[in-house]
Design a protein around this motif. Structure first.
Motif, PDB file in Angstrom:
ATOM      1  N   GLU A  81      -0.127   8.382 -13.006  1.00  0.00           N
ATOM      2  CA  GLU A  81       1.129   8.840 -12.908  1.00  0.00           C
ATOM      3  C   GLU A  81       1.684   9.165 -11.588  1.00  0.00           C
ATOM      4  O   GLU A  81       1.743  10.374 -11.282  1.00  0.00           O
ATOM      5  N   SER A  82       2.024   8.401 -10.674  1.00  0.00           N
ATOM      6  CA  SER A  82       2.173   8.865  -9.341  1.00  0.00           C
ATOM      7  C   SER A  82       3.292   8.039  -8.372  1.00  0.00           C
ATOM      8  O   SER A  82       4.170   7.283  -8.997  1.00  0.00           O
ATOM      9  N   SER A  83       3.840   8.924  -7.580  1.00  0.00           N
ATOM     10  CA  SER A  83       4.792   8.242  -6.752  1.00  0.00           C
ATOM     11  C   SER A  83       4.289   8.594  -5.131  1.00  0.00           C
ATOM     12  O   SER A  83       3.298   9.133  -4.975  1.00  0.00           O
ATOM     13  N   GLY A  84       4.913   8.015  -4.416  1.00  0.00           N
ATOM     14  CA  GLY A  84       4.471   7.837  -3.067  1.00  0.00           C
ATOM     15  C   GLY A  84       5.419   7.085  -2.002  1.00  0.00           C
ATOM     16  O   GLY A  84       6.565   6.838  -2.469  1.00  0.00           O
ATOM     17  N   THR A  85       4.984   6.848  -1.028  1.00  0.00           N
ATOM     18  CA  THR A  85       5.645   6.214   0.100  1.00  0.00           C
ATOM     19  C   THR A  85       5.153   4.893   0.633  1.00  0.00           C
ATOM     20  O   THR A  85       3.843   5.047   0.851  1.00  0.00           O
TER      21      THR A  85
ATOM     22  N   VAL B  63       8.204  -0.674   4.345  1.00  0.00           N
ATOM     23  CA  VAL B  63       7.695   0.516   4.854  1.00  0.00           C
ATOM     24  C   VAL B  63       8.695   1.658   5.028  1.00  0.00           C
ATOM     25  O   VAL B  63       9.749   1.296   5.535  1.00  0.00           O
ATOM     26  N   GLY B  64       8.575   2.769   4.371  1.00  0.00           N
ATOM     27  CA  GLY B  64       9.055   3.913   4.297  1.00  0.00           C
ATOM     28  C   GLY B  64       9.832   4.378   3.111  1.00  0.00           C
ATOM     29  O   GLY B  64      10.268   5.312   3.075  1.00  0.00           O
TER      30      GLY B  64
ATOM     31  N   ARG C  23       0.762  -1.127   0.053  1.00  0.00           N
ATOM     32  CA  ARG C  23      -0.016  -0.063  -0.073  1.00  0.00           C
ATOM     33  C   ARG C  23       0.924   1.231  -0.069  1.00  0.00           C
ATOM     34  O   ARG C  23       1.949   1.409   0.730  1.00  0.00           O
ATOM     35  N   VAL C  24       0.573   2.280  -1.000  1.00  0.00           N
ATOM     36  CA  VAL C  24       1.547   3.602  -1.083  1.00  0.00           C
ATOM     37  C   VAL C  24       0.614   4.563  -0.698  1.00  0.00           C
ATOM     38  O   VAL C  24      -0.623   4.752  -1.056  1.00  0.00           O
TER      39      VAL C  24
END
Lengths: 359, 359, 359, 359
Positions: free
Chosen positions: C61-65, C78-79, C26-27
């Motif tokens: 078009e996504s980025s995340g953590t 995670v992280g 999960r982001v």
């Protein structure tokens, strides 16, 4: 099952559940071919980095009938007769994602420790790794789809084109099947090479255009590489290969054959190493380099090999049942392994019938 | 010219005529690099099947100025400065006709017996085997187009793609040029390997991202193949190559490097043998096969290599003149051969100026 | 989310669970670029066979953590900050198994009906479809890995080799990124073509060696194909492409550009159609055939495209954040769509920040 | 010879000399097939950029017997029966040097202005462009090596692999020969498509597994592209091609066939355009792109095509003499052209015997 080194036993097991309730199928095994690697584990307990540490079921060349399918399975249904591809890869590594699943390090491969093989009543496997066979194909032929698929992959690695001249070292099961696959792909001349006259004779009857019986004895004081070079050059001369073979398929793993193969290939030709023998061999690297050969290793199968093998058998282009020299009932499995172990010249393929459904 | 084994002399000759009055050109030679193969003929009189039986002129890495053109020549004109590709193939055999002219058995190759080389005042050659160099390229750089073209061909055989991780065995002239060509092709990490610290240092300054100094001493009782495997695996680990190098370019011909290279490559990777050393080596055939490597030999050049080499130098992507460690006048040619023969660690490229035009 | 044609709304949702508890992640979404296709669904409700029949979340078009990982996930933790590949294929069809997962008909693709996109606080996805980005890469750059990966795939389909001359039709985001990828792969000359002077100027500043501004007006009575041919030939002449471009990358989908591209390519050259415009165009089939062109369509991405795109940005070879002309907060998403819809000449890339973690 | 538009005549000429006294051969022509292009020059005086401005001899599909050889010729000798490849390239341009001599702009091609063709008593040509035929091959078959070689090249461009499903548009000479070459290369299913029932019937008898008769009439108001799509999809459905044909060979040049072909191909499939018709066609570019097709043009022949064609005929894999519907003596050549010009449904191949040697 193989309990430990050289000890086999039979075991009653519960009917296995689908590990993936959506996508797996359960197959009732009908016929299983025995391969050198099965005997290898039986006798020595290891092949390369794969080491037998706990009991496993042997067998990985099987056909059978679907008896259960997962909820999302669409490509087969209960009652379908299928050939089983024995290795299911992880589907997630870069090798899998880029179409080279034969290189996946996490493949669950039947009868490769620690994974059980197919010499059971039932075997469960991912639905996309079983392939329907038509009604006119026997279950024996279904089991022999496996070695045909090995040969299809070897020929795929070799990037065969119609009209080529091909030398195949080895007239054992994989060798003669490669010869047949090459003929079906339009090769103009396929030369089989073996040290055994009876195997060579079988190869000629099976698919090869010509065979060369390689007498392996060195003359006194003869350099082995010079002898190998002479063999390679004699094959080119004897069979009118001109500049040399377009493709050499090495299916023995024997050092003199690997060496001779380099000298049998034409400049710019293709050499595929499929046989496994000694870890290291003396290799004519300068000759290979000056000839600008392409050398590739072939290992297992890739997408399309099983369907292509089924097709070749179904269309009658290849008749692998001619390879069967010995048939055993399931209860006599150990005898089957014994026959393979003895590896007599006239033993080609040994096959074991499955546990009958009513038992 | 090389009169016979270890004997060189100078000779006055008439200005040569164009052999093909329509399509040849005559070049006034300005600079000529010396290559190990020149020294090889000088010292031993043969390389493989090519044997010195009558005097020949040495030299095959040359640049010069066009002084005469055949009647149909359109690609160059008198006064153009050019790099000369030293081998002109027959244009008629199947290799030539299918684009593999480097495999043509009838190539007229400069300084390969019985053909004269370029260490003359004038050299005549087919017009499509000279390539104009721009005004800002020196004649020395023009002569060094040859080894750059060798590196271009090696990288072409390797089918380099941008973003790859590449290990190059050898930090001699061909090794470091391969490293530079690979960087220019977008390689993400290029590792140079050599046993010499000074060569490795040069490689790092020239083009390599990282270098590995391979201490060749075996521990007592250590198996050479195990040592090679350890070197290959250490390179992968030390430089974070993950599954291994995408491409290994072997530019030494040394047995331990060939062996280590197999273990430095990732499964499905590419291994190009470019260095020439022992005829036969102990080769880890099973490892190569299980890794499904593609091994190819690279030999000479193919269409496009020379123009690409000229471009890389002209655009400043490669600066081959940094390789020049020794310069000699034409009259001191024998000294130049002596330097190459001694093959000291700090000798990279030796170059000989041409006969001045007024002489 | 897109409720129905031209209607967007915000919605509170429960934190989504991993569909595959072993292999999903999960982001927390941090940045999302907006693409023409998002606006297309918003305005017209369909692209080809994909039709909006129920509300979907847009964005792909996504980025995340990473905020949660499945039990078997090893490649991220995670992280980790990641770029998200928006399409996860079935892994079981022949396309997937043979390395062409971009052709899988059962791909779950973000924001393609009926699948939700990434314009949410959290997005769950298979772990092998997220790719770690290094600390020095911004989240905006992480989101723009997507269009860079599209360009990487286009160049991969084109089988780019170092030293080629390349004409790219279109200086929008995909066009200029293709130009940059081609330069990073060692192209010697990259020509960008556009009808807009400001876009062409941006292309020249971004990566192209040269640009050609294509005035699309036909002379009275001029045949459109003749005009296109003239444009193609003028590009070849103006930029010294000799026999023509080695590779044409068509990133506009505009009929005159497709036509001109055929005439800009050299015989035996490569033409990749990447832009999507009219379903059918008048195509110079005889010219394409006589020139022996290879024409290929590029669609989505394949294995290795995302890591390669991350690498190109991380190494500074491509700076996609220069493309960002507009930035919006999550609450202003509709304004962002409005800007993309207006498609003004100076709009290149519009990006929307994610919902902050504390909200 | 063709004097000018629509005017043919006979002419007595001196026996021609070898242009290259070392490498040419002189052939006494025995049989010559007539091709649409010959008639095209006869009737219209031009094909594309090739324009008839002075009288030329027609004919380019010929066989004969060697009557004179140059001093360096080794591959044939006086008395050998040969098939003649009609185009001899320059051997010096980059296309020639890289193995794509079919793209050479300076090819001397028989019966392409301003070069004379083979409808003479003698024809002189480079020795590597004649290919010996075995004694059991007739001279008619020798002449028909030419169209077989065209088909071999088309299938080579298509990179055929054994086991593929192939749709061939067109059951004229080139179409049915492609069907036969594909079968000889191990295709599992070859579908021939034509508008003529009699041609389709011939194709089925000749080599095709199945044929599809394409009724070209549009329903009232039907969109031509929709009609083409329906044809393509019907072929896939009717013949159980699953995802579609692996390979489409378009041998008609007819717009509806080109269009239908795109929809008959599977995703990732290969489409080769071999037929020549209208310069420009309405093309379903988006479908081709989304399907990620590879489209290639095939033109003339490449190295190996002639020997492969000779082999296929010599081994009985292809029997091109079945294509001959009309035979004429040399003196009746004009009647032969007339028959080809009328292009009736049942005319396949027209062949003209050479001038007898004693005349």
């Amino acid at each position: 099952m193989l309990q430990s080194l050289q000890k086999v036993s039979f075991e009653d097991r519960a009917v296995p559940k689908l590990r993936d309730a959506e996508n797996d199928v359960r197959v009732h095994i009908e016929q299983t071919g025995i391969c050198g690697s099965d005997v290898h584990y039986w006798q020595r307990g290891r092949i390369g980095d794969f080491i037998l540490t706990s009991p496993i079921v042997l067998g990985h060349e099987s056909s059978g009938t679907i008896v259960e399918v997962g909820t999302k399975v669409r490509n087969v249904k209960v009652g379908d007769r299928v050939a089983i591809e024995p290795g299911v890869p992880c589907r997630r590594c870069d090798y899998c994602r880029s179409g080279s699943y034969n290189l996946c390090a996490d493949t669950v491969f039947a009868a490769t420790p620690p994974h059980d093989g197919t010499l059971q009543k039932y075997y469960t496997v991912a639905s996309d790794y079983v392939y329907p066979i038509p009604a006119h194909m026997s279950s024996e032929e279904g089991a022999l789809v496996e070695p045909v698929a090995v040969a299809v992959q070897i020929c795929k690695v070799a990037e065969l084109k119609a009209g080529q001249k091909i030398v195949v070292f080895g007239c054992g099961p994989i060798g003669v099947l490669c010869q047949a696959v090459a003929k079906a792909a339009g090769a103009t001349k396929v030369i089989g090479v073996d040290i055994s006259e009876s195997r060579a004779q079988f190869a000629r009857d099976f698919a090869a255009d010509e065979v060369y019986i390689n007498k392996p004895r060195l003359a006194q004081g003869q350099d082995p590489m010079e002898a190998a070079r002479a063999v390679g050059e004699r094959i080119v001369a004897d069979f009118g290969l001109g500049e040399g073979a377009d493709v050499v398929l090495e299916c023995t793993g024997a050092e003199p054959c690997i060496q001779a193969g380099v000298f049998a290939a034409r400049k710019g030709g293709m050499f595929v190493q499929a046989g496994m023998g000694k870890e290291n061999v003396v290799f004519p690297i300068t000759a290979a380099c000056i000839r600008a050969l392409t050398l590739k290793g072939s290992i297992r199968y890739s997408t399309g090999c099983y369907p292509e093998a089924v097709r070749l058998i179904a269309e009658g282009k290849i008749q692998p049942s001619k390879l069967i020299t010995h048939r055993f009932e399931f209860g006599d499995a150990e005898k089957a392994f014994e026959v393979v172990k003895q590896a007599q010249e006239n033993t080609l393929k040994v096959i074991i019938a499955g546990v009958k459904n009513e038992t």
